[in-house]
Write a protein that holds these residues in place. Sequence first.
Motif, PDB file in Angstrom:
ATOM      1  N   GLN A 197       0.860  -1.177   0.000  1.00 51.93           N
ATOM      2  CA  GLN A 197       0.000   0.000   0.000  1.00 51.93           C
ATOM      3  C   GLN A 197       0.896   1.225   0.000  1.00 51.93           C
ATOM      4  OE1 GLN A 197      -3.240  -0.111   2.798  1.00 51.93           O
ATOM      5  NE2 GLN A 197      -3.342   2.112   2.952  1.00 51.93           N
ATOM      6  N   TYR A 198       0.540   2.212  -0.820  1.00 53.40           N
ATOM      7  CA  TYR A 198       1.377   3.403  -0.970  1.00 53.40           C
ATOM      8  C   TYR A 198       0.578   4.675  -0.748  1.00 53.40           C
ATOM      9  CZ  TYR A 198       4.841   0.427  -3.313  1.00 53.40           C
ATOM     10  OH  TYR A 198       5.762  -0.551  -3.606  1.00 53.40           O
ATOM     11  N   GLN A 199       1.286   5.679  -0.278  1.00 50.99           N
ATOM     12  CA  GLN A 199       0.761   7.044  -0.304  1.00 50.99           C
ATOM     13  C   GLN A 199       0.538   7.373  -1.781  1.00 50.99           C
ATOM     14  OE1 GLN A 199      -0.443  10.548   0.427  1.00 50.99           O
ATOM     15  NE2 GLN A 199       0.692   9.908   2.236  1.00 50.99           N
ATOM     16  N   PRO A 200      -0.604   7.943  -2.175  1.00 49.88           N
ATOM     17  CA  PRO A 200      -0.857   8.213  -3.601  1.00 49.88           C
ATOM     18  C   PRO A 200       0.225   9.038  -4.278  1.00 49.88           C
ATOM     19  CG  PRO A 200      -2.890   8.399  -2.374  1.00 49.88           C
ATOM     20  CD  PRO A 200      -1.807   8.208  -1.354  1.00 49.88           C
ATOM     21  N   VAL A 213      -1.696  -1.888   9.216  1.00 46.61           N
ATOM     22  CA  VAL A 213      -1.171  -0.802   8.385  1.00 46.61           C
ATOM     23  C   VAL A 213      -1.083   0.488   9.192  1.00 46.61           C
ATOM     24  CG1 VAL A 213      -1.634   0.660   6.386  1.00 46.61           C
ATOM     25  CG2 VAL A 213      -1.953  -1.822   6.225  1.00 46.61           C
ATOM     26  N   LEU A 214      -2.134   0.761   9.967  1.00 45.07           N
ATOM     27  CA  LEU A 214      -2.134   1.959  10.799  1.00 45.07           C
ATOM     28  C   LEU A 214      -1.528   1.629  12.155  1.00 45.07           C
ATOM     29  CD1 LEU A 214      -5.599   3.510   9.930  1.00 45.07           C
ATOM     30  CD2 LEU A 214      -3.342   4.098   9.034  1.00 45.07           C
ATOM     31  N   PRO A 215      -0.600   2.414  12.630  1.00 40.18           N
ATOM     32  CA  PRO A 215       0.094   2.108  13.876  1.00 40.18           C
ATOM     33  C   PRO A 215      -0.834   2.055  15.079  1.00 40.18           C
ATOM     34  CG  PRO A 215       1.259   3.805  12.640  1.00 40.18           C
ATOM     35  CD  PRO A 215      -0.067   3.628  11.985  1.00 40.18           C
ATOM     36  N   THR A 216      -0.480   1.185  16.011  1.00 43.10           N
ATOM     37  CA  THR A 216      -1.189   1.082  17.273  1.00 43.10           C
ATOM     38  C   THR A 216      -0.158   1.005  18.404  1.00 43.10           C
ATOM     39  OG1 THR A 216      -1.263  -1.324  17.112  1.00 43.10           O
ATOM     40  CG2 THR A 216      -3.144  -0.113  16.225  1.00 43.10           C
ATOM     41  N   THR A 217      -0.631   1.048  19.598  1.00 35.58           N
ATOM     42  CA  THR A 217       0.247   0.967  20.761  1.00 35.58           C
ATOM     43  C   THR A 217       1.041  -0.334  20.729  1.00 35.58           C
ATOM     44  OG1 THR A 217      -1.339   2.255  22.044  1.00 35.58           O
ATOM     45  CG2 THR A 217       0.321   1.014  23.268  1.00 35.58           C
ATOM     46  N   GLY A 218       2.322  -0.208  20.978  1.00 36.37           N
ATOM     47  CA  GLY A 218       3.164  -1.387  21.042  1.00 36.37           C
ATOM     48  C   GLY A 218       3.904  -1.712  19.773  1.00 36.37           C
ATOM     49  N   ASP A 219       3.620  -0.974  18.708  1.00 37.70           N
ATOM     50  CA  ASP A 219       4.348  -1.207  17.465  1.00 37.70           C
ATOM     51  C   ASP A 219       5.777  -0.689  17.595  1.00 37.70           C
ATOM     52  OD1 ASP A 219       1.388  -0.403  15.531  1.00 37.70           O
ATOM     53  OD2 ASP A 219       2.115  -2.339  16.265  1.00 37.70           O
ATOM     54  N   SER A 220       6.614  -1.070  16.638  1.00 39.09           N
ATOM     55  CA  SER A 220       8.030  -0.715  16.687  1.00 39.09           C
ATOM     56  C   SER A 220       8.360   0.353  15.653  1.00 39.09           C
ATOM     57  CB  SER A 220       8.893  -1.946  16.427  1.00 39.09           C
ATOM     58  OG  SER A 220       8.661  -2.939  17.395  1.00 39.09           O
ATOM     59  N   TRP A 221       9.250   1.259  16.046  1.00 42.41           N
ATOM     60  CA  TRP A 221       9.698   2.346  15.172  1.00 42.41           C
ATOM     61  C   TRP A 221      11.220   2.455  15.217  1.00 42.41           C
ATOM     62  CZ3 TRP A 221       6.260   4.858  12.107  1.00 42.41           C
ATOM     63  CH2 TRP A 221       4.908   4.797  12.460  1.00 42.41           C
TER      64      TRP A 221
END
Length: 119
Positions: free
Chosen positions: A58-61, A101-109
């Motif tokens: 999935q891409y930003q348009p 796809v959309l970040p949530t609590t606990g994801d890694s960055w």
Amino acid sequence: QVHLVESGGGLVQPGGSLRLSCAASESIDSINVMGWYRRYPGMQRELVAVVTRGGATQYQPSVKDRFTISRDDAKNTVYLQMNGLRPDDTALYYCYAGRFVLPTTGDSWGQGTQVTVSS
């Protein structure tokens, strides 16, 4: 959480190319979504491109016809090939690993890598 380290950012002229890499500290083959977000100064992070464990993307348009995301689970690495760079691509780019796809609590960055497009 998995530790992520980005590389490959830098200064490039308009129309040029860069390839960002994101190396994970552990196996990514069980991570559902890997990808890239970017942030302009003073703004929220926005999705650039993501790839699922099954290979869906999935891409930003605004980048869809210029950027290509890929993941190499054998190397625990995600890539973002950026071609045809424009000044409005200038931002801090973050690697992301999470369940959705959309970040949530606990994801890694990752810590972020700066991309600057300027003549």
